[in-house]
Design a protein around this motif. Structure first.
Motif, PDB file in Angstrom:
ATOM      1  N   THR A  13      11.120   9.183   3.436  1.00 21.02           N
ATOM      2  CA  THR A  13      11.078   9.272   4.882  1.00 21.02           C
ATOM      3  C   THR A  13      11.102  10.721   5.350  1.00 21.02           C
ATOM      4  OG1 THR A  13      12.229   8.700   6.939  1.00 21.02           O
ATOM      5  CG2 THR A  13      13.588   9.025   4.979  1.00 21.02           C
ATOM      6  N   ARG A  14      10.386  10.994   6.416  1.00 22.44           N
ATOM      7  CA  ARG A  14      10.392  12.352   6.977  1.00 22.44           C
ATOM      8  C   ARG A  14      11.608  12.582   7.870  1.00 22.44           C
ATOM      9  NH1 ARG A  14       8.943  13.375  12.275  1.00 22.44           N
ATOM     10  NH2 ARG A  14       8.068  11.667  13.493  1.00 22.44           N
ATOM     11  N   PHE A  15      12.388  11.529   8.152  1.00 24.03           N
ATOM     12  CA  PHE A  15      13.506  11.671   9.077  1.00 24.03           C
ATOM     13  C   PHE A  15      14.765  12.215   8.407  1.00 24.03           C
ATOM     14  CE2 PHE A  15      11.091   7.987  10.938  1.00 24.03           C
ATOM     15  CZ  PHE A  15      10.544   8.714  11.994  1.00 24.03           C
ATOM     16  N   GLY A  16      14.811  12.232   7.086  1.00 23.84           N
ATOM     17  CA  GLY A  16      15.934  12.828   6.368  1.00 23.84           C
ATOM     18  C   GLY A  16      17.270  12.260   6.790  1.00 23.84           C
ATOM     19  N   GLN A  17      18.240  13.133   7.032  1.00 25.40           N
ATOM     20  CA  GLN A  17      19.588  12.699   7.406  1.00 25.40           C
ATOM     21  C   GLN A  17      19.650  12.127   8.813  1.00 25.40           C
ATOM     22  OE1 GLN A  17      22.340  15.915   6.758  1.00 25.40           O
ATOM     23  NE2 GLN A  17      22.177  15.788   4.533  1.00 25.40           N
ATOM     24  N   ASP A  18      18.576  12.293   9.588  1.00 21.76           N
ATOM     25  CA  ASP A  18      18.560  11.764  10.947  1.00 21.76           C
ATOM     26  C   ASP A  18      18.063  10.327  11.017  1.00 21.76           C
ATOM     27  OD1 ASP A  18      19.443  14.194  12.037  1.00 21.76           O
ATOM     28  OD2 ASP A  18      17.399  14.976  12.172  1.00 21.76           O
ATOM     29  N   ASP A  75       0.817  -1.206   0.000  1.00 16.97           N
ATOM     30  CA  ASP A  75       0.000   0.000   0.000  1.00 16.97           C
ATOM     31  C   ASP A  75       0.858   1.266   0.000  1.00 16.97           C
ATOM     32  OD1 ASP A  75      -2.508  -1.328   0.151  1.00 16.97           O
ATOM     33  OD2 ASP A  75      -2.157  -1.704   2.270  1.00 16.97           O
ATOM     34  N   LEU A  76       2.077   1.172   0.554  1.00 23.32           N
ATOM     35  CA  LEU A  76       2.943   2.337   0.692  1.00 23.32           C
ATOM     36  C   LEU A  76       4.385   1.910   0.555  1.00 23.32           C
ATOM     37  CD1 LEU A  76       3.152   5.419   1.500  1.00 23.32           C
ATOM     38  CD2 LEU A  76       3.388   4.621   3.858  1.00 23.32           C
ATOM     39  N   ILE A  77       5.182   2.738  -0.145  1.00 21.95           N
ATOM     40  CA  ILE A  77       6.619   2.539  -0.244  1.00 21.95           C
ATOM     41  C   ILE A  77       7.308   3.766   0.343  1.00 21.95           C
ATOM     42  CG2 ILE A  77       8.591   2.228  -1.787  1.00 21.95           C
ATOM     43  CD1 ILE A  77       6.626   1.017  -3.828  1.00 21.95           C
ATOM     44  N   VAL A  78       8.179   3.541   1.319  1.00 17.79           N
ATOM     45  CA  VAL A  78       8.926   4.632   1.946  1.00 17.79           C
ATOM     46  C   VAL A  78      10.400   4.461   1.592  1.00 17.79           C
ATOM     47  CG1 VAL A  78       9.531   5.804   4.092  1.00 17.79           C
ATOM     48  CG2 VAL A  78       7.279   4.753   3.855  1.00 17.79           C
ATOM     49  N   LEU A  79      10.995   5.518   1.068  1.00 20.51           N
ATOM     50  CA  LEU A  79      12.395   5.503   0.672  1.00 20.51           C
ATOM     51  C   LEU A  79      13.232   6.230   1.714  1.00 20.51           C
ATOM     52  CD1 LEU A  79      11.968   6.521  -3.084  1.00 20.51           C
ATOM     53  CD2 LEU A  79      11.853   4.232  -2.085  1.00 20.51           C
ATOM     54  N   GLY A  80      14.356   5.641   2.088  1.00 23.30           N
ATOM     55  CA  GLY A  80      15.253   6.266   3.052  1.00 23.30           C
ATOM     56  C   GLY A  80      16.695   6.076   2.649  1.00 23.30           C
ATOM     57  N   GLY A  81      17.578   6.733   3.380  1.00 17.21           N
ATOM     58  CA  GLY A  81      19.001   6.663   3.077  1.00 17.21           C
ATOM     59  C   GLY A  81      19.457   7.854   2.266  1.00 17.21           C
ATOM     60  N   GLN A  82      20.730   8.215   2.448  1.00 17.03           N
ATOM     61  CA  GLN A  82      21.243   9.442   1.841  1.00 17.03           C
ATOM     62  C   GLN A  82      21.273   9.411   0.330  1.00 17.03           C
ATOM     63  OE1 GLN A  82      22.006   8.388   4.753  1.00 17.03           O
ATOM     64  NE2 GLN A  82      22.392  10.108   6.126  1.00 17.03           N
ATOM     65  N   ALA A  83      21.227   8.228  -0.296  1.00 11.88           N
ATOM     66  CA  ALA A  83      21.129   8.176  -1.757  1.00 11.88           C
ATOM     67  C   ALA A  83      19.839   8.814  -2.243  1.00 11.88           C
ATOM     68  CB  ALA A  83      21.209   6.740  -2.241  1.00 11.88           C
ATOM     69  N   VAL A  84      18.840   8.871  -1.347  1.00 16.42           N
ATOM     70  CA  VAL A  84      17.560   9.500  -1.665  1.00 16.42           C
ATOM     71  C   VAL A  84      17.449  10.872  -1.014  1.00 16.42           C
ATOM     72  CG1 VAL A  84      15.047   9.288  -1.486  1.00 16.42           C
ATOM     73  CG2 VAL A  84      16.440   7.257  -1.898  1.00 16.42           C
ATOM     74  N   THR A  85      17.689  10.932   0.294  1.00 18.36           N
ATOM     75  CA  THR A  85      17.414  12.169   1.036  1.00 18.36           C
ATOM     76  C   THR A  85      18.416  13.284   0.743  1.00 18.36           C
ATOM     77  OG1 THR A  85      18.658  11.354   2.958  1.00 18.36           O
ATOM     78  CG2 THR A  85      16.295  10.904   2.895  1.00 18.36           C
ATOM     79  N   ASP A  86      19.651  12.927   0.347  1.00 17.04           N
ATOM     80  CA  ASP A  86      20.646  13.963   0.052  1.00 17.04           C
ATOM     81  C   ASP A  86      20.512  14.528  -1.352  1.00 17.04           C
ATOM     82  OD1 ASP A  86      21.653  13.713   2.545  1.00 17.04           O
ATOM     83  OD2 ASP A  86      23.667  13.064   1.957  1.00 17.04           O
ATOM     84  N   SER A  87      19.648  13.929  -2.158  1.00 13.74           N
ATOM     85  CA  SER A  87      19.493  14.397  -3.534  1.00 13.74           C
ATOM     86  C   SER A  87      18.015  14.606  -3.864  1.00 13.74           C
ATOM     87  CB  SER A  87      20.118  13.384  -4.505  1.00 13.74           C
ATOM     88  OG  SER A  87      21.486  13.193  -4.267  1.00 13.74           O
ATOM     89  N   PRO A  88      17.354  15.526  -3.177  1.00 14.37           N
ATOM     90  CA  PRO A  88      15.916  15.715  -3.432  1.00 14.37           C
ATOM     91  C   PRO A  88      15.606  16.143  -4.857  1.00 14.37           C
ATOM     92  CG  PRO A  88      16.790  17.495  -2.055  1.00 14.37           C
ATOM     93  CD  PRO A  88      17.845  16.441  -2.129  1.00 14.37           C
ATOM     94  N   SER A  89      16.542  16.829  -5.509  1.00 16.54           N
ATOM     95  CA  SER A  89      16.296  17.261  -6.881  1.00 16.54           C
ATOM     96  C   SER A  89      16.306  16.088  -7.869  1.00 16.54           C
ATOM     97  CB  SER A  89      17.345  18.292  -7.305  1.00 16.54           C
ATOM     98  OG  SER A  89      18.649  17.754  -7.220  1.00 16.54           O
ATOM     99  N   ARG A  90      16.778  14.929  -7.425  1.00 15.18           N
ATOM    100  CA  ARG A  90      16.806  13.743  -8.287  1.00 15.18           C
ATOM    101  C   ARG A  90      15.575  12.853  -8.097  1.00 15.18           C
ATOM    102  NH1 ARG A  90      20.943  16.350  -9.224  1.00 15.18           N
ATOM    103  NH2 ARG A  90      19.733  16.789 -11.069  1.00 15.18           N
ATOM    104  N   PHE A  91      14.660  13.243  -7.199  1.00 17.74           N
ATOM    105  CA  PHE A  91      13.509  12.399  -6.909  1.00 17.74           C
ATOM    106  C   PHE A  91      12.616  12.214  -8.134  1.00 17.74           C
ATOM    107  CE2 PHE A  91       9.219  11.704  -4.937  1.00 17.74           C
ATOM    108  CZ  PHE A  91       9.495  10.443  -4.421  1.00 17.74           C
TER     109      PHE A  91
END
Length: 395
Positions: free
Chosen positions: A366-371, A328-344
């Motif tokens: 993820t809402r936790f970003g780099q944390d 029902d939901l896919i959550v992406l985490g890790g700096q490969a995603v969160t450090d490059s928001p312009s690549r989403f």
């Protein structure tokens, strides 16, 4: 030394009694919907008013709940109408995430809010020496928070985690059958909860994410390593093997993998891979991901191409997994995603181009970003505290 005794189904304490289960239900109601009156908690949990009143009193005494008489409805009579809520000012959980190159320390309150964090280089050398350094850092880190009652340490890392016996294998760090829980517990005097880092991150999403209790959730993590976790009805699925490795998912390409093949997911999208390629191409003067991201933000074509290619590959990998699991939901985490928001956007294009199922609106970050690493490590202890409040506090 008393340590938390996990079971294969998710690192929880063994054999909760009726009192523990009732306390967990009351505490969960306050966490999810508080402040609530005792009457409202009774209605939500389907427990009797006397049972709720006893549990609330015990949880208030333990420092897990507190009363908010100023929020009582005007004209109401008696304590059953006085709202109670999670007390996030007394108890805290420490977390340690051991990465391949970076170790992150964190301290979180009962709502999963990060109070403090620190990042250092992962200790090198034999496991005994490395864990002695970790413990020393933890003691120094927690001295800054002497006003908090720290109820345990969550240790989260990659590799193969034997949570039942507290053992850890980590090929990238050269660790084999390391008694990680015992080493850290004996050196710090605190109970230790050991878990794989991807399951810990997924647990953080389930416990503290803004999601409306999806029936099924796929968590996908990517940085130096890649991994997934699957949750059904609010609980992680735990199989008999290593937790969630998708390192060798075939995504194409010519990047050689230690397994002997080429085009495996992890070696293709790993931070060190894209940084190496950028450095060898002369795009950046030093092999640092921050430099590559800055070059892409400045419009350097090869930097943009490398990061877009990685994002597209990640999207295609997520699509393949989505088509198998159909969550029902896919959550992406890790700096490969969160450090490059312009690549989403490129990631979503890769996802849409590969999935055979309709829709991309189930993919979020993820809402936790780099944390995320710090929060995830802390969540191991917090999950146990919410499931087994009295047992955890007594450990």
């Amino acid at each position: 030394m008393t340590t938390l005794l996990p079971v294969p189904a998710g690192g929880a304490l063994r054999a909760p009694g009726v009192r523990e289960s009732n306390a967990a239900a009351v505490l969960a109601a306050a966490r999810l919907a508080g402040p609530l009156s005792r009457a409202s908690i009774a209605a939500r949990t389907e427990l009797s008013m006397p049972t709720v009143s006893r549990q609330v009193a015990a949880l208030v005494e333990a420092g897990l709940l507190h009363e908010l008489p100023e929020l009582a409805t005007a004209g109401s009579i008696g304590r059953p109408r006085v709202p109670v809520d999670v007390n996030d000012r007394v108890i805290a959980a420490c977390g340690v995430h051991v990465g391949v190159s970076t170790t992150t320390y964190g301290l979180a309150d009962l709502r999963g809010r990060l109070l403090d964090s620190e990042r250092v280089a992962t200790p090198a050398g034999p496991p005994g020496e490395a864990f002695a350094q970790l413990a020393g850092r933890i003691r120094a880190f927690l001295r800054r928070w002497s006003d908090r009652r720290v109820v345990g340490i969550g240790l989260a890392t990659g590799g193969r985690v034997d949570a039942v016996n507290g053992l850890l294998d980590h090929d990238r760090l050269g660790w084999r059958r390391v008694p990680a829980r015992e080493l850290l517990a004996s050196a710090t005097g605190l109970p230790v909860h050991l878990d794989g880092h991807v399951p810990a991150m997924a647990t953080a999403e389930l416990l503290f994410g803004p999601w409306n209790q999806p029936r099924s959730l796929l968590y996908f993590y990517a940085r130096q390593v890649v991994g997934i976790a699957l949750a059904m009805d609010g609980r992680l699925h735990r199989g008999p093997g290593p937790d969630g490795s998708v390192a060798h998912l075939p995504v194409g390409g010519d990047e050689p993998c230690p397994c002997g093949r080429t085009g495996c997911l992890e070696v293709t999208v790993a931070e060190e891979t894209v940084v190496r390629k950028a450095f060898q191409a002369g795009v950046i003067p030093e092999p640092r991901i921050s430099m590559l991201q800055a070059a892409a933000d400045a419009g350097e074509p090869e930097a943009v191409r490398l990061l877009d290619e990685r994002a597209n590959t990640l999207g295609r990998a997520v699509a393949m997994l989505r088509d198998i699991v159909n969550p029902d939901l896919i959550v992406l985490g890790g700096q490969a995603v969160t450090d490059s928001p312009s690549r989403f956007g490129e990631l979503l294009r890769g996802f849409a181009g590969r999935t055979a199922l309709p829709g991309t609106d189930l993919v979020t970050v993820t809402r936790f970003g780099q944390d995320v690493q710090a929060i995830a490590a802390c969540t191991g202890v917090l999950r146990q505290l919410y499931d087994y409040p009295f047992g955890t506090l007594a450990s």
